[in-house]
Write an enzyme that holds these catalytic residues in place. Structure first.
Site, mmCIF file in Angstrom:
data_model
loop_
_atom_site.group_PDB
_atom_site.id
_atom_site.type_symbol
_atom_site.label_atom_id
_atom_site.label_comp_id
_atom_site.label_asym_id
_atom_site.label_seq_id
_atom_site.Cartn_x
_atom_site.Cartn_y
_atom_site.Cartn_z
ATOM 1 N N GLU A 112 43.558 45.377 53.098
ATOM 2 C CA GLU A 112 42.413 45.880 52.328
ATOM 3 C C GLU A 112 42.376 45.103 51.027
ATOM 4 O OE1 GLU A 112 40.206 47.804 53.505
ATOM 5 O OE2 GLU A 112 41.231 48.543 55.292
ATOM 6 N N ASN A 120 46.176 49.356 41.001
ATOM 7 C CA ASN A 120 45.135 50.231 40.448
ATOM 8 C C ASN A 120 45.171 51.670 40.967
ATOM 9 O OD1 ASN A 120 44.193 49.348 42.925
ATOM 10 N ND2 ASN A 120 42.068 49.200 42.260
ATOM 11 N N CYS A 135 38.519 48.491 43.563
ATOM 12 C CA CYS A 135 38.060 47.544 44.598
ATOM 13 C C CYS A 135 36.590 47.795 44.886
ATOM 14 C CB CYS A 135 38.893 47.671 45.865
ATOM 15 S SG CYS A 135 38.958 49.335 46.529
HETATM 16 P P1 NAP Z 1 47.699 41.677 44.035
HETATM 17 O O1 NAP Z 1 48.037 40.844 42.880
HETATM 18 O O2 NAP Z 1 47.246 41.033 45.291
HETATM 19 O O3 NAP Z 1 49.003 42.575 44.320
HETATM 20 C C1 NAP Z 1 49.004 43.551 45.326
HETATM 21 C C2 NAP Z 1 50.429 43.840 45.743
HETATM 22 O O4 NAP Z 1 50.987 42.653 46.340
HETATM 23 C C3 NAP Z 1 51.361 44.190 44.588
HETATM 24 O O5 NAP Z 1 52.251 45.187 45.033
HETATM 25 C C4 NAP Z 1 52.095 42.884 44.341
HETATM 26 O O6 NAP Z 1 53.365 43.062 43.747
HETATM 27 C C5 NAP Z 1 52.247 42.403 45.760
HETATM 28 N N1 NAP Z 1 52.535 40.967 45.910
HETATM 29 C C6 NAP Z 1 52.329 39.951 45.053
HETATM 30 N N2 NAP Z 1 52.713 38.775 45.600
HETATM 31 C C7 NAP Z 1 53.171 39.068 46.837
HETATM 32 C C8 NAP Z 1 53.695 38.303 47.908
HETATM 33 N N3 NAP Z 1 53.835 36.992 47.836
HETATM 34 N N4 NAP Z 1 54.051 38.939 49.040
HETATM 35 C C9 NAP Z 1 53.922 40.271 49.156
HETATM 36 N N5 NAP Z 1 53.424 41.060 48.177
HETATM 37 C C10 NAP Z 1 53.054 40.457 47.036
HETATM 38 O O7 NAP Z 1 46.571 42.754 43.656
HETATM 39 P P2 NAP Z 1 46.500 43.697 42.379
HETATM 40 O O8 NAP Z 1 46.198 42.875 41.178
HETATM 41 O O9 NAP Z 1 47.677 44.610 42.347
HETATM 42 O O10 NAP Z 1 45.247 44.600 42.747
HETATM 43 C C11 NAP Z 1 43.930 44.211 42.495
HETATM 44 C C12 NAP Z 1 43.261 43.701 43.752
HETATM 45 O O11 NAP Z 1 43.382 44.673 44.774
HETATM 46 C C13 NAP Z 1 41.763 43.494 43.564
HETATM 47 O O12 NAP Z 1 41.388 42.306 44.189
HETATM 48 C C14 NAP Z 1 41.155 44.704 44.273
HETATM 49 O O13 NAP Z 1 39.838 44.499 44.708
HETATM 50 C C15 NAP Z 1 42.112 44.887 45.393
HETATM 51 N N6 NAP Z 1 42.048 46.239 45.931
HETATM 52 C C16 NAP Z 1 41.535 46.419 47.181
HETATM 53 C C17 NAP Z 1 41.425 47.706 47.701
HETATM 54 C C18 NAP Z 1 40.883 47.928 49.076
HETATM 55 O O14 NAP Z 1 41.159 48.984 49.632
HETATM 56 N N7 NAP Z 1 40.121 47.010 49.641
HETATM 57 C C19 NAP Z 1 41.829 48.808 46.943
HETATM 58 C C20 NAP Z 1 42.353 48.576 45.666
HETATM 59 C C21 NAP Z 1 42.465 47.295 45.175
HETATM 60 P P3 NAP Z 1 53.581 42.713 42.181
HETATM 61 O O15 NAP Z 1 52.767 43.683 41.424
HETATM 62 O O16 NAP Z 1 55.032 42.889 42.006
HETATM 63 O O17 NAP Z 1 53.117 41.286 41.994
#
Ligand code: NAP
Length: 497
Positions: free
Chosen positions: A265, A170, A299
């Site tokens: 995070e 995002n 988030c």
């Molecule tokens: P996600 O599915 O957890 O993916 C995050 C990152 O992890 C991506 O780069 C993804 O790569 C990678 N990834 C996936 N499987 C992995 C594995 N087994 N090992 C290492 N890395 C792996 O999250 P998202 O859908 O991109 O983002 C949405 C989430 O992020 C929401 O829950 C949101 O609340 C949270 N978020 C939190 C914050 C904060 O600061 N607290 C800020 C923004 C977003 P791929 O894309 O290649 O799968």
């Protein structure tokens, strides 16, 4: 335009992008690529290299070697290069923003804002790093019982080594640089694994660092699906620190990673508690901004409204009127509501909506979806037995729970497995402070929607929302360790006078 001019060397043929290692743009020997689907057209927009495990091993070795030299590079020189990268990034905001529009359907203006904000973050980090890493501590031994003044202790902060940075889709550019810049100023090297949706924006951003002239091997960017190379990266023995932002994936990573510092995070279910004396126009404006910007894919989006029953009708009417004015359509047209990132996300959101419908929530608008585009939806009279009361939709659907006491609101907030942010609307600052103290979240905003930023503010979640704290200063500190040198003096010492 993306992939042209200065950025031409990162392309391999039409729409296929290379990965970055050893200061060069490379094709993976795997011969495979990963498709990036445009959320609006639902067609392949770009392709990136599917890096192999051998390539990851090579990158880790390069990063380790480059880091040793980088740690010896004067702090002011590290800062100078970061400032240069920031300027190049801002100068080339247009092609990077174009990628954000195509890869993650972020509205055009917000995409430009993300890149500019990222440049500012890099510059601020360089300045902050020069200040806080330029200082150490000096302690003397005789303040601790039983000791004479025979030991002088000098402390300074030194880098951890190789930092693995994994941002989410995002804010792929902003959340990548929020890891890269503190790591670099502190003397670490970087291995970046961008999110698949957002990878090409990240590759353009990395090229700006390349153009700034950082040493070879110091910054590396390997692409591929997280589900395929993620575990290999996060469990790699060459990694000395992981800075991850994303969803529950982060919980799994925390369980598998070795004994290294982790900055996690993760998700949130930020509650917006509205008391009877709140300025309801202000609340409605913040609910719209907080709940629906970037179609709720933030988030810190407002993810549940907990409003006192006596003002609920009035608030819901005001929010409804504002929802009706939101524009819905493609990100290129800078619409307020744009398609969510993937079909699976849209299906997940739809599941939450159906569950709420079956259990009797009041739909303030008709539910409408075309492909990945979901029209903004306010759900009133949501009850705790509905999934939407607890789960993070990451889409333009916002539940309203009516409460009869402040305690009920705090209870709902604290019963969540998340604890990222929350907000309170009231004119009574004393009440606001007491509620803030009672809320189990990393941050509480008073009279404004939750937000990550300004980027130098501390930012952290508790419970399933993460571990560690972000924000520029905290990230620099987290990516360093304390080194102590003790000078032992002979006794007796010289006498004065
Ligand atoms: P996600 O599915 O957890 O993916 C995050 C990152 O992890 C991506 O780069 C993804 O790569 C990678 N990834 C996936 N499987 C992995 C594995 N087994 N090992 C290492 N890395 C792996 O999250 P998202 O859908 O991109 O983002 C949405 C989430 O992020 C929401 O829950 C949101 O609340 C949270 N978020 C939190 C914050 C904060 O600061 N607290 C800020 C923004 C977003 P791929 O894309 O290649 O799968």
């Amino acid at each position: 335009m993306a992939g042209t001019g200065l950025f031409a060397e990162i392309l391999d043929g039409e729409h296929v992008y290379k990965y970055y290692a050893d200061g060069e743009w490379k094709k993976s020997t795997s011969g495979k690529t990963v498709a990036i689907i445009n959320p609006t057209t639902r067609k392949t927009q770009y392709k990136v290299q599917a890096c192999s495990q051998e390539e990851v091993n090579k990158v880790m070795d390069l990063a380790k070697t480059a880091q040793k030299l980088w740690a010896k590079t004067p702090l002011w020189k590290r800062a100078e290069l970061l400032h240069k990268a920031a300027a190049i990034l801002k100068e080339h905001k247009a092609p990077i923003a174009e990628c954000l529009v195509k890869e993650i359907a972020k509205p055009a203006k917000d995409s430009v804002t993300e890149v500019v904000r990222s440049g500012d973050l890099v510059s601020y980090t360089a300045e902050e790093g020069v200040r806080i890493l330029g200082e150490g501590k000096f302690l003397v031994s005789d303040s601790f019982p039983g000791n004479e003044r025979t030991k002088y202790c000098l402390t300074s902060k030194i880098p951890l080594g190789v930092v693995l940075a994994i941002p989410p889709f995002n804010y792929p550019v902003n959340l990548a640089v929020s890891k890269i810049a503190p790591a670099l100023i502190a003397g670490n090297s970087i291995v970046l694994k961008p999110p698949t949706q957002g990878a090409v924006s990240c590759l353009h951003m990395v090229h700006c660092f390349h153009l700034a002239g950082f040493p070879k091997g110091l910054i590396n960017c390997v692409t591929g699906k997280g589900s395929e190379i993620g575990d290999f990266l996060t469990m790699h023995p060459g990694v000395n620190c992981i800075s991850f932002t994303g969803g529950d994936t982060g919980i799994a990573i925390s369980k598998k990673a070795g004994m290294i510092p982790l900055q996690m995070e993760l998700g949130g279910k930020d509650a917006c508690i509205v008391l009877e004396d709140a300025d309801l126009d202000l609340v409605a404006a913040n609910i719209i901004k907080g709940g629906f910007s970037y179609s709720g894919q933030r988030c810190t989006a407002v993810k549940v409204v907990l409003v006192m029953e006596s003002v609920a009708d009035s608030l819901v009417e005001k929010v409804k009127a504002k929802v009706a004015k939101l524009t819905v359509g493609p990100p290129e047209d800078d619409c307020d509501i744009t398609p969510v990132v993937s079909e699976s996300s849209a299906n997940y959101i739809e599941g939450l909506v159906k569950d709420a419908k079956e259990k009797g929530a009041t739909f303030c608008q008709e539910y409408k979806r075309e492909g990945n585009l979901i029209w903004p939806l306010l759900l009133d009279n949501v009850r705790p037995d509905m999934r939407i009361a607890w789960e993070e939709p990451f889409g333009p659907v916002l539940p309203v729970l009516r409460i009869n006491s402040v305690e009920e609101g705090i209870h709902h907030c604290n019963a969540s497995n998340f604890g990222l942010q929350g907000c309170i609307f009231t004119k009574d600052i004393n009440k606001a402070m007491l509620i803030s103290d009672a809320m189990e979240t990393g941050t509480v905003q008073i009279n404004s929607a939750p937000a990550r930023g300004p980027d130098h503010f501390p930012f952290q979640g508790i419970k399933d929302s993460g571990i560690g704290s972000q924000g520029i200063t905290n990230s620099i500190n987290m990516m360093t360790k304390v080194k102590t040198t003790v000078i032992n003096l002979p006794t007796p010492s010289y006498t004065m006078g």
